[in-house]
Design an enzyme around this catalytic site. Structure first.
Site, PDB file in Angstrom:
ATOM      1  N   ALA A  69      -2.298   9.297  -3.147  1.00 45.07           N
ATOM      2  CA  ALA A  69      -0.790   8.912  -3.456  1.00 45.07           C
ATOM      3  C   ALA A  69      -0.632   8.141  -2.723  1.00 45.07           C
ATOM      4  O   ALA A  69      -0.804   7.774  -1.847  1.00 45.07           O
ATOM      5  CB  ALA A  69      -0.282  10.128  -3.995  1.00 45.07           C
ATOM      6  N   GLY A 114      -3.954  13.071  -3.688  1.00 45.93           N
ATOM      7  CA  GLY A 114      -4.294  13.301  -4.987  1.00 45.93           C
ATOM      8  C   GLY A 114      -5.516  11.558  -5.882  1.00 45.93           C
ATOM      9  O   GLY A 114      -5.010  11.712  -7.113  1.00 45.93           O
ATOM     10  N   GLU A 117      -7.246  14.432  -6.026  1.00 45.89           N
ATOM     11  CA  GLU A 117      -6.959  15.653  -7.092  1.00 45.89           C
ATOM     12  C   GLU A 117      -7.146  15.477  -8.817  1.00 45.89           C
ATOM     13  O   GLU A 117      -7.492  15.636  -9.534  1.00 45.89           O
ATOM     14  CB  GLU A 117      -5.558  15.680  -7.123  1.00 45.89           C
ATOM     15  CG  GLU A 117      -5.856  16.750  -5.856  1.00 45.89           C
ATOM     16  CD  GLU A 117      -3.516  16.258  -4.908  1.00 45.89           C
ATOM     17  OE1 GLU A 117      -3.405  15.608  -5.212  1.00 45.89           O
ATOM     18  OE2 GLU A 117      -3.043  17.563  -5.026  1.00 45.89           O
ATOM     19  N   GLU A 137      -3.326  15.977   2.819  1.00 50.66           N
ATOM     20  CA  GLU A 137      -2.336  15.591   2.827  1.00 50.66           C
ATOM     21  C   GLU A 137      -1.264  16.217   4.468  1.00 50.66           C
ATOM     22  O   GLU A 137      -0.148  16.257   5.094  1.00 50.66           O
ATOM     23  CB  GLU A 137      -1.540  16.375   1.790  1.00 50.66           C
ATOM     24  CG  GLU A 137      -1.912  15.979   0.689  1.00 50.66           C
ATOM     25  CD  GLU A 137      -2.864  15.953   0.027  1.00 50.66           C
ATOM     26  OE1 GLU A 137      -3.911  16.481   0.527  1.00 50.66           O
ATOM     27  OE2 GLU A 137      -3.230  15.427  -1.428  1.00 50.66           O
TER      28      GLU A 137
HETATM   29  C1  HXC Z   1      -0.434   3.741   0.063  1.00 51.00           C
HETATM   30  C2  HXC Z   1      -2.767   3.259   1.029  1.00 51.00           C
HETATM   31  C3  HXC Z   1      -2.969   4.038   0.625  1.00 51.00           C
HETATM   32  C4  HXC Z   1      -1.990   5.520   0.468  1.00 51.00           C
HETATM   33  C5  HXC Z   1      -4.911   3.292   1.751  1.00 51.00           C
HETATM   34  N1  HXC Z   1      -3.868   2.893   1.716  1.00 51.00           N
HETATM   35  N2  HXC Z   1      -4.063   4.683   1.190  1.00 51.00           N
HETATM   36  N3  HXC Z   1      -1.712   2.419   1.122  1.00 51.00           N
HETATM   37  N4  HXC Z   1      -1.084   5.222  -0.160  1.00 51.00           N
HETATM   38  N5  HXC Z   1      -2.599   6.695  -0.081  1.00 51.00           N
HETATM   39  C6  HXC Z   1      -3.507   1.200   2.394  1.00 51.00           C
HETATM   40  C7  HXC Z   1      -3.763   1.340   3.735  1.00 51.00           C
HETATM   41  O1  HXC Z   1      -2.082   1.288   3.944  1.00 51.00           O
HETATM   42  C8  HXC Z   1      -4.259  -0.483   3.817  1.00 51.00           C
HETATM   43  O2  HXC Z   1      -3.297  -1.350   3.816  1.00 51.00           O
HETATM   44  C9  HXC Z   1      -5.059  -0.442   3.245  1.00 51.00           C
HETATM   45  O3  HXC Z   1      -4.843   0.823   1.739  1.00 51.00           O
HETATM   46  C10 HXC Z   1      -6.231  -0.474   4.190  1.00 51.00           C
HETATM   47  O4  HXC Z   1      -6.792   0.481   3.798  1.00 51.00           O
HETATM   48  P1  HXC Z   1      -6.617   1.169   5.610  1.00 51.00           P
HETATM   49  O5  HXC Z   1      -5.892   2.531   6.327  1.00 51.00           O
HETATM   50  O6  HXC Z   1      -6.741  -0.658   6.429  1.00 51.00           O
HETATM   51  O7  HXC Z   1      -8.541   1.630   5.941  1.00 51.00           O
HETATM   52  P2  HXC Z   1      -9.601   1.771   6.703  1.00 51.00           P
HETATM   53  O8  HXC Z   1      -9.436   2.054   7.592  1.00 51.00           O
HETATM   54  O9  HXC Z   1     -10.927   1.812   6.201  1.00 51.00           O
HETATM   55  O10 HXC Z   1      -9.193   3.626   6.108  1.00 51.00           O
HETATM   56  C11 HXC Z   1      -9.667   4.243   4.565  1.00 51.00           C
HETATM   57  C12 HXC Z   1      -8.502   5.351   4.789  1.00 51.00           C
HETATM   58  C13 HXC Z   1      -7.255   5.435   5.030  1.00 51.00           C
HETATM   59  C14 HXC Z   1      -9.381   6.754   5.576  1.00 51.00           C
HETATM   60  C15 HXC Z   1      -9.337   5.974   3.318  1.00 51.00           C
HETATM   61  O11 HXC Z   1      -7.142   4.074   4.614  1.00 51.00           O
HETATM   62  C16 HXC Z   1      -6.526   7.107   5.423  1.00 51.00           C
HETATM   63  O12 HXC Z   1      -6.343   7.624   5.417  1.00 51.00           O
HETATM   64  N6  HXC Z   1      -5.571   5.904   4.252  1.00 51.00           N
HETATM   65  C17 HXC Z   1      -4.740   7.612   3.827  1.00 51.00           C
HETATM   66  C18 HXC Z   1      -5.200   8.776   2.819  1.00 51.00           C
HETATM   67  C19 HXC Z   1      -4.123   9.969   2.952  1.00 51.00           C
HETATM   68  O13 HXC Z   1      -4.095  10.070   3.162  1.00 51.00           O
HETATM   69  N7  HXC Z   1      -4.516  10.269   1.804  1.00 51.00           N
HETATM   70  C20 HXC Z   1      -3.466  11.559   1.143  1.00 51.00           C
HETATM   71  C21 HXC Z   1      -1.839  10.644   0.552  1.00 51.00           C
HETATM   72  S1  HXC Z   1      -0.986  12.321   0.055  1.00 51.00           S
HETATM   73  P3  HXC Z   1      -2.364  -2.377   4.430  1.00 51.00           P
HETATM   74  O14 HXC Z   1      -1.246  -3.444   3.507  1.00 51.00           O
HETATM   75  O15 HXC Z   1      -2.271  -2.526   5.501  1.00 51.00           O
HETATM   76  O16 HXC Z   1      -3.678  -3.401   4.596  1.00 51.00           O
HETATM   77  C22 HXC Z   1      -1.291  12.662  -1.713  1.00 51.00           C
HETATM   78  C23 HXC Z   1      -0.091  13.728  -2.187  1.00 51.00           C
HETATM   79  C24 HXC Z   1       0.512  13.788  -1.742  1.00 51.00           C
HETATM   80  O17 HXC Z   1      -1.999  12.479  -1.684  1.00 51.00           O
HETATM   81  C25 HXC Z   1       1.976  14.698  -2.219  1.00 51.00           C
HETATM   82  C26 HXC Z   1       3.223  15.115  -1.599  1.00 51.00           C
HETATM   83  C27 HXC Z   1       4.141  15.719  -2.362  1.00 51.00           C
END
Ligand code: HXC
Length: 263
Positions: A69, A114, A117, A137
């Site tokens: 997400a 997400g 999911e 998360e």
């Molecule tokens: C918004 C995201 C994102 C996300 C990545 N990006 N994941 N933006 N939401 N979930 C964006 C980054 O900010 C970055 O933008 C660009 O995508 C590239 O990501 P990087 O982090 O620079 O890439 P990398 O170093 O290769 O790392 C990849 C990664 C990492 C390991 C997948 O991006 C990461 O950990 N992402 C988050 C994963 C996560 O936590 N997912 C769960 C989300 S919560 P910029 O602009 O900086 O270039 C969820 C449900 C939650 O899904 C429910 C809550 C109620």
């Protein structure tokens, strides 16, 4: 036309297959509210189109199916809004419940939060050998919200689901296949070909039987064994009266291909 996805109806030999691609590669295909609106519209169009019989959902770019997400969208959202909007409910109601035709997730890279999911909402997952699955998360101070704690646990069992949710660790494609999360792992380069070929195989089946088979297997996921067995028998009995059953059995006896009416 859509803002955050692309949709392509595949020509022969991939006939009757809709390819939906998440298209925010710069954000690793993070799922914001526009993605949800676009997917709801695309899945509804797929479902309504008699000429389309199986769909494939994949991610654009080489790195991610969907990295979750959209964290930037959620960061400042008040809790009351999450609750009052029943945030995340429409993913399941539209993409899972309202989509009776089969669809496959072709996971081409990160499927996190997400994203994992969403992949698990598909009828099954075909993964590239570069795919990685996780529910990280907890590291954001939250927890899965689109089915991760439930569908992952049903798919891989409590031990692995609990470990993944509590530590945020990712599962690679080989472990995901071993654990029953994905149907098949294929070389990264051939992922889309394999997924589209599989979808074309499904699309060539008698369409009502495809919906019926999906409904039955889902009953195993959602009900007790006794209830599921009743669902199975009743659906079987309905199919026994279909024109495609008569055609399918006649075609077998006459050693020819069936010609399906979809009823
Ligand atoms: C918004 C995201 C994102 C996300 C990545 N990006 N994941 N933006 N939401 N979930 C964006 C980054 O900010 C970055 O933008 C660009 O995508 C590239 O990501 P990087 O982090 O620079 O890439 P990398 O170093 O290769 O790392 C990849 C990664 C990492 C390991 C997948 O991006 C990461 O950990 N992402 C988050 C994963 C996560 O936590 N997912 C769960 C989300 S919560 P910029 O602009 O900086 O270039 C969820 C449900 C939650 O899904 C429910 C809550 C109620």
């Amino acid at each position: 036309t859509y803002e955050t996805i692309t949709v392509e109806q595949r020509p022969e030999p991939h006939g009757a297959v809709t390819l939906i691609t998440l298209n925010r590669p710069q954000a690793l295909n993070a799922l914001n509210s526009q993605v949800l609106e676009d997917l709801i519209a695309a899945f509804a169009a797929f479902e309504a189109d008699d000429g389309q019989r199986c769909a494939v959902l994949t991610g654009s770019g080489d790195k991610a199916f969907a990295a979750g997400a959209d964290i930037k969208e959620m960061a400042d959202k008040p809790a009351a809004d999450f609750y009052l909007d029943d945030f995340f409910a429409r993913w399941t109601s539209h993409l899972v419940k309202a989509t009776r035709k089969p669809w496959i997730a072709a996971v081409n890279g990160f499927a996190l939060g997400g994203g994992c999911e969403l992949a698990m909402m598909a009828d099954f997952i075909i993964a590239s050998d570069k795919a990685k699955f996780g529910q990280p998360e907890i590291k954001l101070g939250v927890a899965p919200g689109m089915g991760g704690s439930q569908r992952l646990t049903r798919a891989v069992g409590k031990a692995k689901a609990m470990e993944m949710c509590l530590t945020g660790r990712m599962m690679d494609a080989a472990e995901a296949e071993r654990s029953g999360l994905v149907a098949r792992v294929v070389p990264h380069e051939s992922l889309l070909d394999e997924a589209l070929k599989t979808a074309a195989t499904i699309a060539a089946m008698p369409p009502m039987a495809a919906i019926a088979n999906k409904e039955m297997v889902n009953a195993a996921f959602e009900t007790t064994l006794d209830q599921g067995l009743v669902v199975e028998r009743r659906i079987f009995q309905i199919l026994a009266g279909s024109e495609d059953k008569a055609e399918g059995m006649a075609a077998f006896v006459e050693k020819r291909e069936g010609r399906w009416k979809g009823r």
